[in-house]
Design a protein around this motif. Structure first.
Motif: not given
Length: 472
Positions: A322-327, A337-345, A313-318
């Motif tokens: 306007g947040k861009k993810f490759e996957f 890894s990009e999703h995991e690092r977004y949540l953490v960092e 839910r957090i990732l889809q909200e991002a």
């Protein structure tokens, strides 16, 4: 005369004492009045300075000493007049053990890590790799000490196995068969009856399944050894041969598992900060200027415990913002890894333990959530799995509560078409005195990556094994 290690010499204040040091030359600066040799023996990141009066030492001998040469020095310990050091040695005698020509690949100049991987047998003598290897040693000591102090037993699981723990099939086969004359059966498949073990065997991808056997007998065990995955991946996060730490604990539930994961990794980080100060200071200066601050931040943080469904839910909200993810990251996807690092960092700015993953993307042995709501609020779709997500790294630990019910485990084995011939011994633990239990796996090299601030996993193991690379 008995040798004194450089790490010990630098602590001495017995000025005037005669000492003997031996090691490899880092630098050699010459002048008419005095020569300065920086000597290191691997016991510390710091060098001891050797001060040489050219009138006391054969000039021809001095000229031969270049970067990389191995020498023995006997001389007086004196208080240093220069900055950055407390003591130095005024040389009386120098003996050369091994000279080093101008073609020495590890000259004191800015070489890339990619260049140095070509010389993995020599790169260990550099400051950076010396620091990494000393930290690697300390992390191994921290792991053994933690589990010993907490009542776990060190349990040795086999490197050669007939089962595929992860079900991925990416395993290195072990055989004594003549590959130029393979015996086959009536179906055209390879006949292993004449092989060494009489069946198809491979190098292990994990000691977990055998570790569970140990937990059901000894209560709490841990494995720590090499594992192998024939995954054709050239990313900075993958090796074909790497080390794994895998504790398994009887009578442990999901909350207790997450407590163990957090406590264990904080213990390792604190050990590094307490016992590797000089090496960390060097790496913080030369490799990653935010390293020590990030390590200290782990100790101050309370890890977020985040259900997978909430993470999606957090990732889809991002993405909507306007947040861009490759996957893609829809419910049911294995997070990149990009999703995991977004949540953490970016979102939480602290480590995250993600839980309750869709069962379809996790291993057969994970306990199914009967009550936890999954996609569209339906139960039974998720498992009691845990992934610890770290800054810079992404997933550093993967664990779960194991399914202890025979019928449910059998159902998953059949649904995933896992060959029963490989599973009979594992199912016996559910037939005879089954108990609730849980455990996790930590890739040792990923821990070293985080603790050292290095960017490529090939640079935190002495001799990396990757596709098309099995040198040294």
């Amino acid at each position: 005369m008995k040798r004194t290690k450089v790490v010990d010499v630098l602590q001495l204040r017995d000025f005037g004492a005669i000492v003997n040091v031996k090691g490899w030359v880092r630098t050699h600066r010459s002048s008419k009045a005095v020569d300065f040799i920086a000597l290191n023996d691997g016991s510390t990141i710091n060098n001891v300075q050797i001060v040489v009066d050219p009138s006391k030492v054969d000039d021809n001998l001095l000229k031969q000493i270049t970067t990389g040469s191995c020498i023995s020095v006997v001389g007086a310990l004196v208080e240093s007049q220069g900055q950055g050091q407390t003591v130095e040695i005024q040389a009386d005698e120098i003996e050369i053990y091994g000279l080093c020509g101008n073609d020495y690949p590890m000259q004191k100049k800015g070489q890339s890590f990619e260049y140095m991987r070509q010389f993995a047998h020599l790169r260990l003598r550099t400051n950076t790799f010396g620091a990494v290897m000393r930290i690697r040693h300390n992390m191994a000591m921290a792991i053994h000490t933690y589990f010993h102090e907490h009542g776990y037993f060190y349990f040795h699981t086999p490197l050669i196995t007939a089962s595929d723990c992860e079900g991925a099939g990416q395993m290195f086969q072990v055989t004594t068969k003549n590959l130029y004359d393979l015996k086959k059966n009536e179906d055209g498949k390879i006949d292993y009856s004449d092989d060494f073990f009489g069946k198809q065997t491979s190098l292990t991808v994990s000691g977990q399944l055998e570790g569970e056997l140990g937990a059901t007998a000894l209560g709490a065990i841990y494995t720590f050894g090499p594992t192998f995955r024939a995954e054709n991946s050239n990313t900075p996060r993958h090796l074909a041969e790497f080390w794994m730490i895998e504790p398994e604990v009887a009578f442990m539930n999901l909350e207790e598992l997450m407590d163990l994961e957090e406590d264990f990794i904080k213990y390792c980080v604190k050990w590094a900060l307490d016992n590797c100060k000089d090496d960390l200071a060097f790496l913080n200066k030369m490799i990653d200027k935010g390293l020590i601050e990030r390590l200290e931040g782990i100790l101050k943080s309370e890890f977020v415990r985040l259900p997978y469904t909430e993470g999606i839910r957090i990732l889809q909200e991002a993405i909507q913002k306007g947040k861009k993810f490759e996957f893609p990251c829809q419910w049911g996807d294995d997070l990149a890894s990009e999703h995991e690092r977004y949540l953490v960092e970016e979102y939480f700015k602290k480590p995250v333990i993600m839980t309750n993953y869709p069962k379809a993307i996790k291993a057969f042995y994970m306990k199914i959530d009967e009550e936890e709501s999954g996609y569209n609020g339906k139960s039974g779709q998720t498992v009691q799995g845990t992934d610890v997500l770290f800054p810079q790294i992404g997933e550093i630990i993967g664990g779960s509560v194991r399914e202890e019910n025979y019928d449910k485990l059998m159902g998953e084995i059949q649904a995933r078409n896992i060959p029963m011939k490989d599973m009979s011994w594992y199912l016996d633990t559910r037939k005879y005195g089954s108990c609730p239990h849980a455990g996790f796996g930590l890739g040792f090299e990923r821990l070293i990556l985080f603790v050292t601030g290095m960017q490529n996993i090939r640079d935190v193991i002495p001799f990396p094994r990757t596709p098309n690379n099995a040198e040294f």
